[in-house]
Write a protein that holds these residues in place. Sequence first.
Motif, PDB file in Angstrom:
ATOM      1  N   TRP A 290     -11.688  -3.985   2.051  1.00 55.63           N
ATOM      2  CA  TRP A 290     -11.191  -4.764   2.647  1.00 55.63           C
ATOM      3  C   TRP A 290      -9.985  -3.973   2.894  1.00 55.63           C
ATOM      4  O   TRP A 290      -9.483  -3.757   4.669  1.00 55.63           O
ATOM      5  CB  TRP A 290     -11.235  -6.077   2.510  1.00 55.63           C
ATOM      6  N   LEU A 291      -9.286  -3.854   2.647  1.00 58.39           N
ATOM      7  CA  LEU A 291      -7.496  -2.576   2.760  1.00 58.39           C
ATOM      8  C   LEU A 291      -8.547  -1.700   3.301  1.00 58.39           C
ATOM      9  O   LEU A 291      -7.248  -0.948   4.195  1.00 58.39           O
ATOM     10  CB  LEU A 291      -7.432  -2.811   1.256  1.00 58.39           C
ATOM     11  N   VAL A 292      -9.675  -0.534   2.921  1.00 57.56           N
ATOM     12  CA  VAL A 292      -9.598   0.289   3.760  1.00 57.56           C
ATOM     13  C   VAL A 292     -10.449   0.122   5.083  1.00 57.56           C
ATOM     14  O   VAL A 292      -9.861   0.838   6.056  1.00 57.56           O
ATOM     15  CB  VAL A 292     -11.132   0.401   2.949  1.00 57.56           C
ATOM     16  N   ALA A 293     -11.199  -0.590   5.228  1.00 54.88           N
ATOM     17  CA  ALA A 293     -11.516  -1.119   6.679  1.00 54.88           C
ATOM     18  C   ALA A 293     -10.086  -1.520   7.605  1.00 54.88           C
ATOM     19  O   ALA A 293     -10.429  -1.346   8.362  1.00 54.88           O
ATOM     20  CB  ALA A 293     -12.215  -2.805   6.782  1.00 54.88           C
ATOM     21  N   ALA A 294      -8.901  -2.658   7.095  1.00 52.93           N
ATOM     22  CA  ALA A 294      -7.533  -3.154   7.708  1.00 52.93           C
ATOM     23  C   ALA A 294      -7.283  -1.470   8.226  1.00 52.93           C
ATOM     24  O   ALA A 294      -6.605  -1.472   9.291  1.00 52.93           O
ATOM     25  CB  ALA A 294      -7.095  -3.535   6.520  1.00 52.93           C
ATOM     26  N   ARG A 318      -4.776  -9.471  10.387  1.00 54.60           N
ATOM     27  CA  ARG A 318      -3.624 -10.744   9.294  1.00 54.60           C
ATOM     28  C   ARG A 318      -4.687 -11.539   8.687  1.00 54.60           C
ATOM     29  O   ARG A 318      -4.314 -11.763   7.725  1.00 54.60           O
ATOM     30  CB  ARG A 318      -3.260 -11.739  10.883  1.00 54.60           C
ATOM     31  N   ARG A 319      -5.860 -11.669   9.168  1.00 53.42           N
ATOM     32  CA  ARG A 319      -6.608 -12.367   7.747  1.00 53.42           C
ATOM     33  C   ARG A 319      -7.082 -11.798   7.078  1.00 53.42           C
ATOM     34  O   ARG A 319      -7.074 -11.924   5.674  1.00 53.42           O
ATOM     35  CB  ARG A 319      -7.968 -12.700   8.644  1.00 53.42           C
ATOM     36  N   ILE A 320      -7.411 -10.550   6.948  1.00 62.07           N
ATOM     37  CA  ILE A 320      -7.482  -9.409   5.907  1.00 62.07           C
ATOM     38  C   ILE A 320      -6.736  -9.461   4.573  1.00 62.07           C
ATOM     39  O   ILE A 320      -6.717  -9.378   3.893  1.00 62.07           O
ATOM     40  CB  ILE A 320      -7.873  -7.989   6.392  1.00 62.07           C
ATOM     41  N   CYS A 321      -5.276  -9.521   5.546  1.00 56.73           N
ATOM     42  CA  CYS A 321      -3.915  -9.273   4.935  1.00 56.73           C
ATOM     43  C   CYS A 321      -3.701 -10.423   4.172  1.00 56.73           C
ATOM     44  O   CYS A 321      -3.487 -10.173   2.862  1.00 56.73           O
ATOM     45  CB  CYS A 321      -2.732  -8.835   6.262  1.00 56.73           C
ATOM     46  N   GLU A 322      -3.719 -11.561   4.636  1.00 53.88           N
ATOM     47  CA  GLU A 322      -3.893 -12.868   4.084  1.00 53.88           C
ATOM     48  C   GLU A 322      -4.810 -13.187   3.315  1.00 53.88           C
ATOM     49  O   GLU A 322      -4.547 -13.226   1.421  1.00 53.88           O
ATOM     50  CB  GLU A 322      -4.474 -14.022   4.795  1.00 53.88           C
ATOM     51  N   MET A 323      -5.666 -12.866   3.023  1.00 55.83           N
ATOM     52  CA  MET A 323      -6.673 -12.871   2.048  1.00 55.83           C
ATOM     53  C   MET A 323      -6.073 -12.020   1.011  1.00 55.83           C
ATOM     54  O   MET A 323      -6.479 -12.063   0.214  1.00 55.83           O
ATOM     55  CB  MET A 323      -8.198 -12.485   2.594  1.00 55.83           C
ATOM     56  N   ALA A 324      -6.428 -11.080   1.246  1.00 53.95           N
ATOM     57  CA  ALA A 324      -5.771  -9.371   0.407  1.00 53.95           C
ATOM     58  C   ALA A 324      -4.560 -10.068  -0.979  1.00 53.95           C
ATOM     59  O   ALA A 324      -4.952  -9.872  -1.425  1.00 53.95           O
ATOM     60  CB  ALA A 324      -6.108  -8.151   0.618  1.00 53.95           C
ATOM     61  N   VAL A 345      -6.579  -4.281 -14.458  1.00 54.32           N
ATOM     62  CA  VAL A 345      -5.096  -4.332 -14.584  1.00 54.32           C
ATOM     63  C   VAL A 345      -4.669  -3.481 -13.442  1.00 54.32           C
ATOM     64  O   VAL A 345      -3.675  -3.724 -12.043  1.00 54.32           O
ATOM     65  CB  VAL A 345      -5.017  -4.791 -15.476  1.00 54.32           C
ATOM     66  N   ALA A 346      -5.260  -1.884 -13.782  1.00 54.16           N
ATOM     67  CA  ALA A 346      -4.671  -0.589 -13.636  1.00 54.16           C
ATOM     68  C   ALA A 346      -5.104  -0.517 -11.310  1.00 54.16           C
ATOM     69  O   ALA A 346      -4.595  -0.898 -10.704  1.00 54.16           O
ATOM     70  CB  ALA A 346      -5.168   0.597 -13.538  1.00 54.16           C
ATOM     71  N   ARG A 347      -5.688  -1.404 -11.517  1.00 49.93           N
ATOM     72  CA  ARG A 347      -6.673  -1.259  -9.801  1.00 49.93           C
ATOM     73  C   ARG A 347      -6.018  -2.207  -9.472  1.00 49.93           C
ATOM     74  O   ARG A 347      -5.567  -2.031  -8.000  1.00 49.93           O
ATOM     75  CB  ARG A 347      -8.015  -1.807 -10.191  1.00 49.93           C
ATOM     76  N   ARG A 348      -5.740  -3.023  -9.571  1.00 49.63           N
ATOM     77  CA  ARG A 348      -4.852  -4.451  -9.362  1.00 49.63           C
ATOM     78  C   ARG A 348      -3.749  -4.087  -8.842  1.00 49.63           C
ATOM     79  O   ARG A 348      -3.557  -4.436  -7.342  1.00 49.63           O
ATOM     80  CB  ARG A 348      -4.504  -5.997 -10.195  1.00 49.63           C
ATOM     81  N   ASP A 349      -2.457  -3.231  -9.225  1.00 54.92           N
ATOM     82  CA  ASP A 349      -1.300  -2.181  -9.194  1.00 54.92           C
ATOM     83  C   ASP A 349      -1.983  -1.684  -8.062  1.00 54.92           C
ATOM     84  O   ASP A 349      -1.033  -1.219  -6.872  1.00 54.92           O
ATOM     85  CB  ASP A 349      -1.071  -1.969 -10.147  1.00 54.92           C
ATOM     86  N   GLN A 350      -2.465  -1.484  -8.079  1.00 54.65           N
ATOM     87  CA  GLN A 350      -3.198   0.285  -7.498  1.00 54.65           C
ATOM     88  C   GLN A 350      -3.107   0.028  -5.461  1.00 54.65           C
ATOM     89  O   GLN A 350      -2.788   0.029  -4.829  1.00 54.65           O
ATOM     90  CB  GLN A 350      -3.944   0.647  -7.615  1.00 54.65           C
ATOM     91  N   LEU A 351      -3.956  -1.606  -5.341  1.00 58.82           N
ATOM     92  CA  LEU A 351      -4.036  -2.387  -4.728  1.00 58.82           C
ATOM     93  C   LEU A 351      -3.398  -2.978  -4.041  1.00 58.82           C
ATOM     94  O   LEU A 351      -3.599  -3.362  -2.781  1.00 58.82           O
ATOM     95  CB  LEU A 351      -5.403  -2.849  -4.853  1.00 58.82           C
ATOM     96  N   ARG A 352      -2.327  -3.492  -5.200  1.00 55.13           N
ATOM     97  CA  ARG A 352      -0.827  -4.215  -4.341  1.00 55.13           C
ATOM     98  C   ARG A 352       0.083  -2.906  -3.447  1.00 55.13           C
ATOM     99  O   ARG A 352       0.386  -3.672  -2.897  1.00 55.13           O
ATOM    100  CB  ARG A 352      -0.213  -4.456  -5.843  1.00 55.13           C
ATOM    101  N   ALA A 353       0.341  -2.384  -4.092  1.00 53.06           N
ATOM    102  CA  ALA A 353       0.846  -1.038  -3.415  1.00 53.06           C
ATOM    103  C   ALA A 353      -0.053  -0.943  -2.139  1.00 53.06           C
ATOM    104  O   ALA A 353       0.849  -0.915  -1.056  1.00 53.06           O
ATOM    105  CB  ALA A 353       1.113   0.370  -4.752  1.00 53.06           C
ATOM    106  N   GLY A 354      -0.958  -0.907  -2.027  1.00 47.87           N
ATOM    107  CA  GLY A 354      -1.534  -0.336  -1.016  1.00 47.87           C
ATOM    108  C   GLY A 354      -1.549  -1.719   0.397  1.00 47.87           C
ATOM    109  O   GLY A 354      -1.387  -1.539   1.530  1.00 47.87           O
ATOM    110  N   ARG A 355      -2.191  -2.668  -0.199  1.00 46.85           N
ATOM    111  CA  ARG A 355      -1.633  -4.256   0.719  1.00 46.85           C
ATOM    112  C   ARG A 355      -0.203  -4.208   1.442  1.00 46.85           C
ATOM    113  O   ARG A 355       0.064  -4.730   2.201  1.00 46.85           O
ATOM    114  CB  ARG A 355      -1.649  -5.518   0.212  1.00 46.85           C
ATOM    115  N   MET A 356       0.803  -4.134   0.422  1.00 44.48           N
ATOM    116  CA  MET A 356       2.045  -3.617   0.634  1.00 44.48           C
ATOM    117  C   MET A 356       1.679  -2.556   1.987  1.00 44.48           C
ATOM    118  O   MET A 356       3.166  -2.918   3.149  1.00 44.48           O
ATOM    119  CB  MET A 356       3.107  -3.632  -0.452  1.00 44.48           C
ATOM    120  N   ALA A 357       1.813  -1.472   2.241  1.00 49.85           N
ATOM    121  CA  ALA A 357       1.754  -0.282   3.296  1.00 49.85           C
ATOM    122  C   ALA A 357       0.961  -0.629   3.989  1.00 49.85           C
ATOM    123  O   ALA A 357       1.400  -0.767   5.083  1.00 49.85           O
ATOM    124  CB  ALA A 357       1.136   0.633   1.964  1.00 49.85           C
ATOM    125  N   VAL A 358      -0.238  -1.479   4.006  1.00 50.51           N
ATOM    126  CA  VAL A 358      -1.032  -1.458   5.146  1.00 50.51           C
ATOM    127  C   VAL A 358      -0.961  -3.616   5.439  1.00 50.51           C
ATOM    128  O   VAL A 358      -0.681  -3.126   7.042  1.00 50.51           O
ATOM    129  CB  VAL A 358      -2.700  -1.769   4.369  1.00 50.51           C
TER     130      VAL A 358
END
Length: 394
Positions: A290-294, A318-324, A345-358
Amino acid sequence: GPTLLLSTAPSAGLYLDFERLNRTVNLPAYAKARDALLAEAARSAEADVETVVVDDDFSRSHGRTLYFSGRYYDPEPAGAKFTPDAQHIDPAAQLGGENAVRRTRAQHLFDNVTVLTLAGVASGNRTLLDRAAAWARAWFVEPATAMRPTLAFAQMPPPGQDGKMGTGIIEWRYVYYLVDALAQLEREGALPAAEAAKSRAWFAELLGDLNASAYAARERGRSNNHGLWLDVTTLAIAHYTADAAAVRRAATSIAAARLDEQLDARGLLAQEIARGDHCHHYVLFTCHAWLVAARMLARLEPAEAPDGGPTAVDAARRRICEMAARHVDAADGQCPGVAMLPSEVARRDQLRAGRMAVCEGKTDAELDAALGAARPAFEYNTSIAPFWQLASMV
């Protein structure tokens, strides 16, 4: 739905941003990322170019350049009815190990071409670009080794039950960064115009197969992560081949249908949460898509809504970001009773950073600490490396 245009910046990819790479690669804050990229590229440059060609009984009867990730077999006694819900993959099809076959080779294609291209652009080292182009030629240009442009036989049932399920398409989900690398190789001159045209023609044929075949229709109809990854895959290929109609179809599917399919009344990814001990893996796996799609939707150029308000793409992001935010930032709470593995855990942290950027537009400095937790190399099913921040934040 909105009118969606292809991204038009000269060095823009739909996912990888080579303009960003050129801006960041020599900044002191990115020294570790640059060093990690160049070290990974040195390993990729030493790797032999692999092809899809495997000389086995199946290939001799079906074609030596057919992608065939490995037979799925029924674990029941001989003669028992094959049931798709009771599949176990042949160990020879797994990544790594002595018997690694086409699926592993395809992953090496995605990773090596992309790493070598990123490093070649970042360092100005033409040798790295030429090595990336050699992989591209082997898979998409040279008649003797080019893969047949279909994924119909990926994860195929046993011989005689060739029902082409479509589930194996997901093994090519990392095409979304590969095609951006291929386009950059063309811009750099490492893949000459005639060869680049053959590569685009190859992907245009694959896109036609994914749009029209029964096996892909089955995959597109799956409402879990499989259908979403197919939309991401077709959107990336359509952009690479400049098929504007296919871009609109894939983007509209992502923006208008997939979230409604995947989220339950509580706004949760119920199908992935229901996977028991694998809950964390699949929740994060789906959020990654979903983050790649966003990001890809943001890199397209939607026309403004007639009233000047937000477009359907804006609303979808916006919906993707709320879901993420709900699933990634609170991933450890979405799977009651299931402990997170260190890799999760490592993957979650990576995706948190990606969500914050996107989703939040956080600056590089604000993300530096979050991205520092990224693992030091590509890993299967994640493909987020510490140097990824040079070209993309997710």
